[in-house]
Write a protein that holds these residues in place. Structure first.
Motif, PDB file in Angstrom:
ATOM      1  N   ALA A  20       0.838  -1.204   0.000  1.00  0.00           N
ATOM      2  CA  ALA A  20       0.000   0.000   0.000  1.00  0.00           C
ATOM      3  C   ALA A  20       0.873   1.254   0.000  1.00  0.00           C
ATOM      4  CB  ALA A  20      -0.935  -0.010   1.202  1.00  0.00           C
ATOM      5  N   ASP A  21       1.874   1.293   0.872  1.00  0.00           N
ATOM      6  CA  ASP A  21       2.783   2.446   0.932  1.00  0.00           C
ATOM      7  C   ASP A  21       3.484   2.663  -0.402  1.00  0.00           C
ATOM      8  OD1 ASP A  21       2.127   2.912   3.580  1.00  0.00           O
ATOM      9  OD2 ASP A  21       3.969   2.011   4.381  1.00  0.00           O
ATOM     10  N   LEU A  22       3.990   1.594  -0.983  1.00  0.00           N
ATOM     11  CA  LEU A  22       4.719   1.683  -2.239  1.00  0.00           C
ATOM     12  C   LEU A  22       3.818   2.210  -3.368  1.00  0.00           C
ATOM     13  CD1 LEU A  22       7.407   1.110  -3.704  1.00  0.00           C
ATOM     14  CD2 LEU A  22       6.559  -1.199  -4.122  1.00  0.00           C
ATOM     15  N   LEU A  23       2.610   1.674  -3.459  1.00  0.00           N
ATOM     16  CA  LEU A  23       1.679   2.119  -4.503  1.00  0.00           C
ATOM     17  C   LEU A  23       1.342   3.598  -4.355  1.00  0.00           C
ATOM     18  CD1 LEU A  23      -0.723  -0.956  -4.601  1.00  0.00           C
ATOM     19  CD2 LEU A  23       0.947  -0.288  -6.354  1.00  0.00           C
ATOM     20  N   LEU A  24       1.143   4.050  -3.123  1.00  0.00           N
ATOM     21  CA  LEU A  24       0.829   5.457  -2.890  1.00  0.00           C
ATOM     22  C   LEU A  24       2.043   6.356  -3.119  1.00  0.00           C
ATOM     23  CD1 LEU A  24      -1.507   4.979   0.155  1.00  0.00           C
ATOM     24  CD2 LEU A  24      -2.164   5.822  -2.093  1.00  0.00           C
ATOM     25  N   GLU A  25       3.220   5.936  -2.635  1.00  0.00           N
ATOM     26  CA  GLU A  25       4.441   6.729  -2.829  1.00  0.00           C
ATOM     27  C   GLU A  25       4.737   6.942  -4.308  1.00  0.00           C
ATOM     28  OE1 GLU A  25       7.372   4.496  -0.708  1.00  0.00           O
ATOM     29  OE2 GLU A  25       6.618   5.147   1.252  1.00  0.00           O
ATOM     30  N   GLN A  26       4.504   5.909  -5.113  1.00  0.00           N
ATOM     31  CA  GLN A  26       4.801   6.002  -6.538  1.00  0.00           C
ATOM     32  C   GLN A  26       3.594   6.502  -7.345  1.00  0.00           C
ATOM     33  OE1 GLN A  26       6.900   2.681  -8.187  1.00  0.00           O
ATOM     34  NE2 GLN A  26       8.356   2.631  -6.497  1.00  0.00           N
ATOM     35  N   ARG A  27       2.557   6.929  -6.653  1.00  0.00           N
ATOM     36  CA  ARG A  27       1.354   7.484  -7.278  1.00  0.00           C
ATOM     37  C   ARG A  27       0.699   6.494  -8.257  1.00  0.00           C
ATOM     38  NH1 ARG A  27       0.912  12.674  -5.624  1.00  0.00           N
ATOM     39  NH2 ARG A  27       2.812  13.742  -5.021  1.00  0.00           N
ATOM     40  N   LEU A  28       0.754   5.235  -7.906  1.00  0.00           N
ATOM     41  CA  LEU A  28       0.114   4.210  -8.723  1.00  0.00           C
ATOM     42  C   LEU A  28      -1.296   3.895  -8.230  1.00  0.00           C
ATOM     43  CD1 LEU A  28       3.181   1.854  -9.187  1.00  0.00           C
ATOM     44  CD2 LEU A  28       2.263   3.530 -10.803  1.00  0.00           C
ATOM     45  N   ALA A  29      -1.650   4.413  -7.072  1.00  0.00           N
ATOM     46  CA  ALA A  29      -2.990   4.232  -6.513  1.00  0.00           C
ATOM     47  C   ALA A  29      -3.410   5.523  -5.832  1.00  0.00           C
ATOM     48  CB  ALA A  29      -3.001   3.081  -5.511  1.00  0.00           C
ATOM     49  N   ALA A  30      -4.708   5.777  -5.850  1.00  0.00           N
ATOM     50  CA  ALA A  30      -5.255   6.927  -5.141  1.00  0.00           C
ATOM     51  C   ALA A  30      -5.542   6.568  -3.683  1.00  0.00           C
ATOM     52  CB  ALA A  30      -6.534   7.394  -5.824  1.00  0.00           C
ATOM     53  N   CYS A  31      -5.874   5.293  -3.463  1.00  0.00           N
ATOM     54  CA  CYS A  31      -6.225   4.830  -2.126  1.00  0.00           C
ATOM     55  C   CYS A  31      -6.081   3.308  -2.102  1.00  0.00           C
ATOM     56  CB  CYS A  31      -7.670   5.224  -1.812  1.00  0.00           C
ATOM     57  SG  CYS A  31      -8.286   4.642  -0.227  1.00  0.00           S
ATOM     58  N   VAL A  32      -5.670   2.773  -0.974  1.00  0.00           N
ATOM     59  CA  VAL A  32      -5.604   1.321  -0.794  1.00  0.00           C
ATOM     60  C   VAL A  32      -6.308   0.984   0.513  1.00  0.00           C
ATOM     61  CG1 VAL A  32      -4.125  -0.704  -0.522  1.00  0.00           C
ATOM     62  CG2 VAL A  32      -3.404   1.170  -2.030  1.00  0.00           C
ATOM     63  N   ASN A  33      -7.299   0.118   0.442  1.00  0.00           N
ATOM     64  CA  ASN A  33      -7.984  -0.361   1.645  1.00  0.00           C
ATOM     65  C   ASN A  33      -7.422  -1.727   2.000  1.00  0.00           C
ATOM     66  OD1 ASN A  33     -10.633   0.976  -0.021  1.00  0.00           O
ATOM     67  ND2 ASN A  33     -10.125   1.763   1.994  1.00  0.00           N
ATOM     68  N   ILE A  34      -6.912  -1.854   3.214  1.00  0.00           N
ATOM     69  CA  ILE A  34      -6.457  -3.151   3.720  1.00  0.00           C
ATOM     70  C   ILE A  34      -7.597  -3.688   4.574  1.00  0.00           C
ATOM     71  CG2 ILE A  34      -4.751  -4.383   5.106  1.00  0.00           C
ATOM     72  CD1 ILE A  34      -2.788  -2.060   4.443  1.00  0.00           C
ATOM     73  N   LEU A  35      -8.182  -4.778   4.129  1.00  0.00           N
ATOM     74  CA  LEU A  35      -9.348  -5.336   4.798  1.00  0.00           C
ATOM     75  C   LEU A  35      -8.938  -6.287   5.918  1.00  0.00           C
ATOM     76  CD1 LEU A  35     -11.521  -6.022   1.624  1.00  0.00           C
ATOM     77  CD2 LEU A  35     -11.391  -3.944   3.022  1.00  0.00           C
ATOM     78  N   ALA A  36      -9.919  -6.692   6.697  1.00  0.00           N
ATOM     79  CA  ALA A  36      -9.679  -7.632   7.789  1.00  0.00           C
ATOM     80  C   ALA A  36      -9.167  -8.960   7.227  1.00  0.00           C
ATOM     81  CB  ALA A  36     -10.969  -7.857   8.562  1.00  0.00           C
ATOM     82  N   PRO A  37      -8.338  -9.653   7.968  1.00  0.00           N
ATOM     83  CA  PRO A  37      -7.839 -10.953   7.492  1.00  0.00           C
ATOM     84  C   PRO A  37      -8.993 -11.903   7.188  1.00  0.00           C
ATOM     85  CG  PRO A  37      -6.707 -10.296   9.497  1.00  0.00           C
ATOM     86  CD  PRO A  37      -7.837  -9.330   9.289  1.00  0.00           C
ATOM     87  N   CYS A  38      -8.748 -12.764   6.231  1.00  0.00           N
ATOM     88  CA  CYS A  38      -9.748 -13.765   5.871  1.00  0.00           C
ATOM     89  C   CYS A  38      -9.050 -15.115   5.704  1.00  0.00           C
ATOM     90  CB  CYS A  38     -10.477 -13.372   4.587  1.00  0.00           C
ATOM     91  SG  CYS A  38      -9.429 -13.388   3.123  1.00  0.00           S
ATOM     92  N   ARG A  39      -9.830 -16.136   5.657  1.00  0.00           N
ATOM     93  CA  ARG A  39      -9.317 -17.490   5.451  1.00  0.00           C
ATOM     94  C   ARG A  39      -9.597 -17.866   4.006  1.00  0.00           C
ATOM     95  NH1 ARG A  39      -5.623 -20.599   7.914  1.00  0.00           N
ATOM     96  NH2 ARG A  39      -6.185 -22.775   7.918  1.00  0.00           N
ATOM     97  N   SER A  40      -8.555 -18.169   3.260  1.00  0.00           N
ATOM     98  CA  SER A  40      -8.713 -18.578   1.860  1.00  0.00           C
ATOM     99  C   SER A  40      -8.514 -20.080   1.738  1.00  0.00           C
ATOM    100  CB  SER A  40      -7.681 -17.859   0.981  1.00  0.00           C
ATOM    101  OG  SER A  40      -7.939 -16.479   0.946  1.00  0.00           O
ATOM    102  N   VAL A  41      -9.368 -20.691   0.963  1.00  0.00           N
ATOM    103  CA  VAL A  41      -9.283 -22.124   0.679  1.00  0.00           C
ATOM    104  C   VAL A  41      -9.166 -22.246  -0.829  1.00  0.00           C
ATOM    105  CG1 VAL A  41     -10.395 -24.370   0.922  1.00  0.00           C
ATOM    106  CG2 VAL A  41     -10.728 -22.609   2.687  1.00  0.00           C
ATOM    107  N   TYR A  42      -8.111 -22.909  -1.301  1.00  0.00           N
ATOM    108  CA  TYR A  42      -7.839 -22.968  -2.729  1.00  0.00           C
ATOM    109  C   TYR A  42      -7.023 -24.214  -3.048  1.00  0.00           C
ATOM    110  CZ  TYR A  42      -3.422 -21.155  -0.995  1.00  0.00           C
ATOM    111  OH  TYR A  42      -2.250 -21.003  -0.288  1.00  0.00           O
ATOM    112  N   ARG A  43      -7.004 -24.555  -4.319  1.00  0.00           N
ATOM    113  CA  ARG A  43      -6.201 -25.688  -4.777  1.00  0.00           C
ATOM    114  C   ARG A  43      -4.861 -25.148  -5.263  1.00  0.00           C
ATOM    115  NH1 ARG A  43      -7.323 -30.707  -5.744  1.00  0.00           N
ATOM    116  NH2 ARG A  43      -9.551 -30.336  -5.651  1.00  0.00           N
ATOM    117  N   TRP A  44      -3.764 -25.730  -4.807  1.00  0.00           N
ATOM    118  CA  TRP A  44      -2.428 -25.308  -5.203  1.00  0.00           C
ATOM    119  C   TRP A  44      -1.565 -26.544  -5.386  1.00  0.00           C
ATOM    120  CZ3 TRP A  44      -0.185 -21.459  -7.354  1.00  0.00           C
ATOM    121  CH2 TRP A  44       1.187 -21.290  -7.272  1.00  0.00           C
ATOM    122  N   LYS A  45      -1.051 -26.712  -6.595  1.00  0.00           N
ATOM    123  CA  LYS A  45      -0.193 -27.862  -6.932  1.00  0.00           C
ATOM    124  C   LYS A  45      -0.838 -29.188  -6.537  1.00  0.00           C
ATOM    125  CE  LYS A  45       4.064 -25.263  -6.919  1.00  0.00           C
ATOM    126  NZ  LYS A  45       5.441 -25.158  -6.484  1.00  0.00           N
TER     127      LYS A  45
END
Length: 91
Positions: A20-45
């Protein structure tokens, strides 16, 4: 220029804040929302994985989005095909 909302996940809060800091410092984003942690379930390898992740909503536009996508790749603990800068409608 059309406005975009980009969604991505990072493995921990510190990584999410760094991106988020990097995107804002380099003006690549107007705003970044960091949401609450979540549990992801996915298939990997061939196996089903369960991980805690921190979702980010990145408010940007098409040109900065295209420049920002490579920034997220090395910071991710696994490569995913869920990134990109899709066109959005304003309706």
């Amino acid at each position: 220029m059309p406005k975009l909302l980009v969604f991505t996940n990072l493995p921990d809060r510190a990584s999410a804040e760094r991106l988020a800091d990097l995107l804002l410092e380099q003006r690549l984003a107007a705003c970044v929302n960091i949401l609450a942690p979540c549990r992801s379930v996915y298939r990997w390898k061939g196996a089903i994985q369960h991980d805690d992740e921190h979702p980010l909503l990145i408010k940007t536009s098409a040109r900065p989005c295209a420049r920002a996508i490579p920034m997220n790749s090395p910071r991710s603990s696994r490569s995913q095909s869920s990134k990109g800068c899709p066109p959005t409608s304003t309706g």
